[in-house]
Write a protein that holds these residues in place. Structure first.
Motif, PDB file in Angstrom:
ATOM      1  N   LEU A   1      63.956 -37.035  28.239  1.00 42.35           N
ATOM      2  CA  LEU A   1      63.770 -38.074  28.506  1.00 42.35           C
ATOM      3  C   LEU A   1      64.046 -39.159  30.398  1.00 42.35           C
ATOM      4  CD1 LEU A   1      65.160 -41.043  28.293  1.00 42.35           C
ATOM      5  CD2 LEU A   1      67.623 -40.674  27.854  1.00 42.35           C
ATOM      6  N   PRO A   2      64.408 -38.182  31.575  1.00 44.19           N
ATOM      7  CA  PRO A   2      64.421 -38.009  32.625  1.00 44.19           C
ATOM      8  C   PRO A   2      62.789 -38.287  32.910  1.00 44.19           C
ATOM      9  CG  PRO A   2      66.382 -36.643  32.328  1.00 44.19           C
ATOM     10  CD  PRO A   2      65.474 -36.488  30.868  1.00 44.19           C
ATOM     11  N   VAL A   3      62.244 -37.334  32.593  1.00 40.71           N
ATOM     12  CA  VAL A   3      60.380 -37.150  32.970  1.00 40.71           C
ATOM     13  C   VAL A   3      59.966 -38.721  31.747  1.00 40.71           C
ATOM     14  CG1 VAL A   3      58.697 -36.211  33.489  1.00 40.71           C
ATOM     15  CG2 VAL A   3      61.056 -35.110  33.331  1.00 40.71           C
ATOM     16  N   ALA A   4      60.408 -39.261  31.132  1.00 43.71           N
ATOM     17  CA  ALA A   4      59.659 -40.160  30.808  1.00 43.71           C
ATOM     18  C   ALA A   4      59.904 -41.447  30.754  1.00 43.71           C
ATOM     19  CB  ALA A   4      60.068 -39.795  29.101  1.00 43.71           C
ATOM     20  N   LEU A   5      61.251 -41.373  31.240  1.00 43.71           N
ATOM     21  CA  LEU A   5      61.981 -42.237  31.813  1.00 43.71           C
ATOM     22  C   LEU A   5      60.646 -44.102  32.654  1.00 43.71           C
ATOM     23  CD1 LEU A   5      64.611 -43.925  31.670  1.00 43.71           C
ATOM     24  CD2 LEU A   5      65.163 -43.419  33.660  1.00 43.71           C
ATOM     25  N   PRO A   6      59.862 -43.342  33.074  1.00 44.10           N
ATOM     26  CA  PRO A   6      58.997 -44.378  34.296  1.00 44.10           C
ATOM     27  C   PRO A   6      58.274 -44.999  33.283  1.00 44.10           C
ATOM     28  CG  PRO A   6      59.213 -42.650  35.464  1.00 44.10           C
ATOM     29  CD  PRO A   6      60.171 -41.809  34.441  1.00 44.10           C
ATOM     30  N   LEU A   7      57.758 -44.556  31.933  1.00 44.77           N
ATOM     31  CA  LEU A   7      56.362 -44.757  31.167  1.00 44.77           C
ATOM     32  C   LEU A   7      57.986 -45.973  30.006  1.00 44.77           C
ATOM     33  CD1 LEU A   7      54.698 -42.069  30.522  1.00 44.77           C
ATOM     34  CD2 LEU A   7      53.970 -44.784  31.472  1.00 44.77           C
ATOM     35  N   ILE A   8      59.176 -45.210  29.936  1.00 44.87           N
ATOM     36  CA  ILE A   8      59.131 -46.302  28.764  1.00 44.87           C
ATOM     37  C   ILE A   8      60.139 -47.163  29.510  1.00 44.87           C
ATOM     38  CG2 ILE A   8      61.772 -45.945  27.829  1.00 44.87           C
ATOM     39  CD1 ILE A   8      61.703 -43.077  27.502  1.00 44.87           C
ATOM     40  N   LEU A   9      60.628 -47.396  30.722  1.00 43.41           N
ATOM     41  CA  LEU A   9      60.864 -49.028  31.367  1.00 43.41           C
ATOM     42  C   LEU A   9      59.622 -49.367  31.715  1.00 43.41           C
ATOM     43  CD1 LEU A   9      63.043 -46.780  34.624  1.00 43.41           C
ATOM     44  CD2 LEU A   9      64.002 -48.751  33.191  1.00 43.41           C
ATOM     45  N   GLY A  10      58.331 -49.568  31.452  1.00 47.75           N
ATOM     46  CA  GLY A  10      57.271 -49.773  31.342  1.00 47.75           C
ATOM     47  C   GLY A  10      56.902 -50.144  30.278  1.00 47.75           C
ATOM     48  N   GLY A  11      57.514 -49.737  29.152  1.00 50.65           N
ATOM     49  CA  GLY A  11      57.170 -50.159  27.557  1.00 50.65           C
ATOM     50  C   GLY A  11      58.408 -51.658  27.835  1.00 50.65           C
ATOM     51  N   LEU A  12      59.704 -50.983  28.514  1.00 49.66           N
ATOM     52  CA  LEU A  12      60.801 -52.662  27.859  1.00 49.66           C
ATOM     53  C   LEU A  12      59.948 -53.959  29.417  1.00 49.66           C
ATOM     54  CD1 LEU A  12      64.036 -50.398  28.848  1.00 49.66           C
ATOM     55  CD2 LEU A  12      62.762 -51.761  26.726  1.00 49.66           C
ATOM     56  N   LEU A  13      59.376 -53.485  30.277  1.00 46.34           N
ATOM     57  CA  LEU A  13      59.650 -54.691  31.410  1.00 46.34           C
ATOM     58  C   LEU A  13      57.845 -54.930  30.218  1.00 46.34           C
ATOM     59  CD1 LEU A  13      58.330 -55.876  33.898  1.00 46.34           C
ATOM     60  CD2 LEU A  13      57.058 -54.331  34.296  1.00 46.34           C
ATOM     61  N   SER A  14      57.448 -54.928  29.547  1.00 47.17           N
ATOM     62  CA  SER A  14      55.913 -55.243  29.068  1.00 47.17           C
ATOM     63  C   SER A  14      56.822 -56.450  27.637  1.00 47.17           C
ATOM     64  CB  SER A  14      55.391 -54.371  27.907  1.00 47.17           C
ATOM     65  OG  SER A  14      54.156 -55.027  27.650  1.00 47.17           O
ATOM     66  N   ALA A  15      58.198 -55.524  27.368  1.00 46.36           N
ATOM     67  CA  ALA A  15      58.563 -56.471  26.145  1.00 46.36           C
ATOM     68  C   ALA A  15      59.083 -57.634  26.610  1.00 46.36           C
ATOM     69  CB  ALA A  15      59.450 -55.345  25.200  1.00 46.36           C
ATOM     70  N   ALA A  16      59.237 -57.333  27.882  1.00 50.99           N
ATOM     71  CA  ALA A  16      60.408 -58.782  28.370  1.00 50.99           C
ATOM     72  C   ALA A  16      59.629 -59.220  28.561  1.00 50.99           C
ATOM     73  CB  ALA A  16      61.085 -57.644  30.001  1.00 50.99           C
ATOM     74  N   VAL A  17      58.466 -59.015  29.454  1.00 43.36           N
ATOM     75  CA  VAL A  17      57.918 -60.363  29.841  1.00 43.36           C
ATOM     76  C   VAL A  17      57.276 -61.343  29.295  1.00 43.36           C
ATOM     77  CG1 VAL A  17      55.388 -60.879  31.238  1.00 43.36           C
ATOM     78  CG2 VAL A  17      56.956 -58.874  32.109  1.00 43.36           C
ATOM     79  N   GLN A  18      56.805 -60.131  28.400  1.00 38.38           N
ATOM     80  CA  GLN A  18      56.582 -60.602  26.690  1.00 38.38           C
ATOM     81  C   GLN A  18      57.394 -61.210  25.791  1.00 38.38           C
ATOM     82  OE1 GLN A  18      54.137 -58.598  23.655  1.00 38.38           O
ATOM     83  NE2 GLN A  18      53.647 -56.759  25.347  1.00 38.38           N
ATOM     84  N   ILE A  19      58.734 -61.663  26.091  1.00 37.50           N
ATOM     85  CA  ILE A  19      59.087 -62.080  25.123  1.00 37.50           C
ATOM     86  C   ILE A  19      60.018 -63.638  26.234  1.00 37.50           C
ATOM     87  CG2 ILE A  19      62.336 -62.091  25.084  1.00 37.50           C
ATOM     88  CD1 ILE A  19      61.856 -59.421  24.375  1.00 37.50           C
ATOM     89  N   VAL A  20      60.155 -63.163  27.437  1.00 37.78           N
ATOM     90  CA  VAL A  20      60.144 -63.967  28.284  1.00 37.78           C
ATOM     91  C   VAL A  20      59.266 -65.533  28.104  1.00 37.78           C
ATOM     92  CG1 VAL A  20      60.242 -64.940  31.136  1.00 37.78           C
ATOM     93  CG2 VAL A  20      62.001 -62.921  30.482  1.00 37.78           C
ATOM     94  N   SER A  21      57.834 -65.210  28.331  1.00 39.57           N
ATOM     95  CA  SER A  21      56.743 -66.357  28.139  1.00 39.57           C
ATOM     96  C   SER A  21      56.935 -66.721  26.834  1.00 39.57           C
ATOM     97  CB  SER A  21      56.064 -65.163  28.370  1.00 39.57           C
ATOM     98  OG  SER A  21      55.535 -64.515  29.554  1.00 39.57           O
ATOM     99  N   THR A  22      57.343 -65.804  25.695  1.00 35.54           N
ATOM    100  CA  THR A  22      57.922 -66.257  23.954  1.00 35.54           C
ATOM    101  C   THR A  22      58.357 -67.038  23.338  1.00 35.54           C
ATOM    102  OG1 THR A  22      55.145 -64.641  23.775  1.00 35.54           O
ATOM    103  CG2 THR A  22      56.233 -65.479  21.871  1.00 35.54           C
TER     104      THR A  22
END
Length: 221
Positions: free
Chosen positions: A139-160
């Protein structure tokens, strides 16, 4: 009037800053819908992505489900949920969560699968249990990419999340829907500008969170 004039007129009108239809109230409603949808999507996507990524099983099924979910038009799904469930928050949350789960789930899966197997094998050799390996090594190593997925989802939610206004709820979509109905293009442009600004603010927040929670060594990589 051009777009800049519409923006200036909208934000310069004191009436847009007060009352139940004021910018602070509508912004608070929009953020509330977005946070709730993101929390629900993360509650579904993160555990499944972490588990399947750690075990290496279910990758093909995840790809199929993600593709199918992304193919569903959010507005059409909103209309269907409205017909089946009536007014309320639930018909709005369902399409937003369906929209947000795929990027979280797939990115989490890929992030865990991309972790260098050497430290994972070393942890197993030391007798660490699978749960500790997942949360202490992968998890600590994968965290940057996981946050990237959360960011993508958050922006899509805000826009939709503007679709909430179509079923008589609030949020920034009220300006767009009401403005179109009233042919008040100042309100339409102002609402669209607020949604875009909130999406940019979401990006800034996630970058700040990444700087706080991701270890410097991993961030440097």
């Amino acid at each position: 009037m051009n777009v800049l004039n519409f923006v200036q007129a909208f934000f310069g009108d004191p009436a847009h800053w007060h009352g139940h239809d004021g910018i602070p109230q509508r912004l608070l409603e929009h953020v509330g819908y977005s946070l709730l949808a993101l929390g629900l999507a993360a509650g579904i996507g993160l555990p499944v992505g972490l588990l399947t990524g750690h075990t290496g099983r279910g990758g093909n099924a995840l790809a199929f489900l993600a593709t199918a979910a992304r193919a569903l038009p959010s507005f059409n799904l909103l209309v269907l949920m409205f017909v089946l469930l009536g007014l309320g928050l639930l018909p709005v949350m369902i399409p937003l969560v369906v929209l947000a789960v795929p990027p979280i789930l797939v990115t989490t899966y890929e992030a865990v699968r991309s972790v260098d197997p050497a430290p994972v094998d070393a942890a197993r050799g030391l007798g660490m249990r699978e749960g500790r390996i997942l949360f202490r090594v992968e998890l600590p190593v994968a965290l940057p990419l996981i946050l990237g997925g959360l960011l993508s989802a958050a922006v899509q939610i805000v826009s939709t999340a503007t679709i909430a206004a179509y079923v008589s709820l609030g949020g920034l979509g009220r300006y767009i829907v009401d403005g179109l109905y009233q042919r008040d293009y100042e309100k339409v442009v102002g609402g669209a500008t607020l949604v875009a600004a909130l999406a940019l603010a979401t990006l800034a927040v996630f970058r700040l969170v990444a700087r706080i929670v991701v270890s410097p060594g991993v961030r440097g990589r």
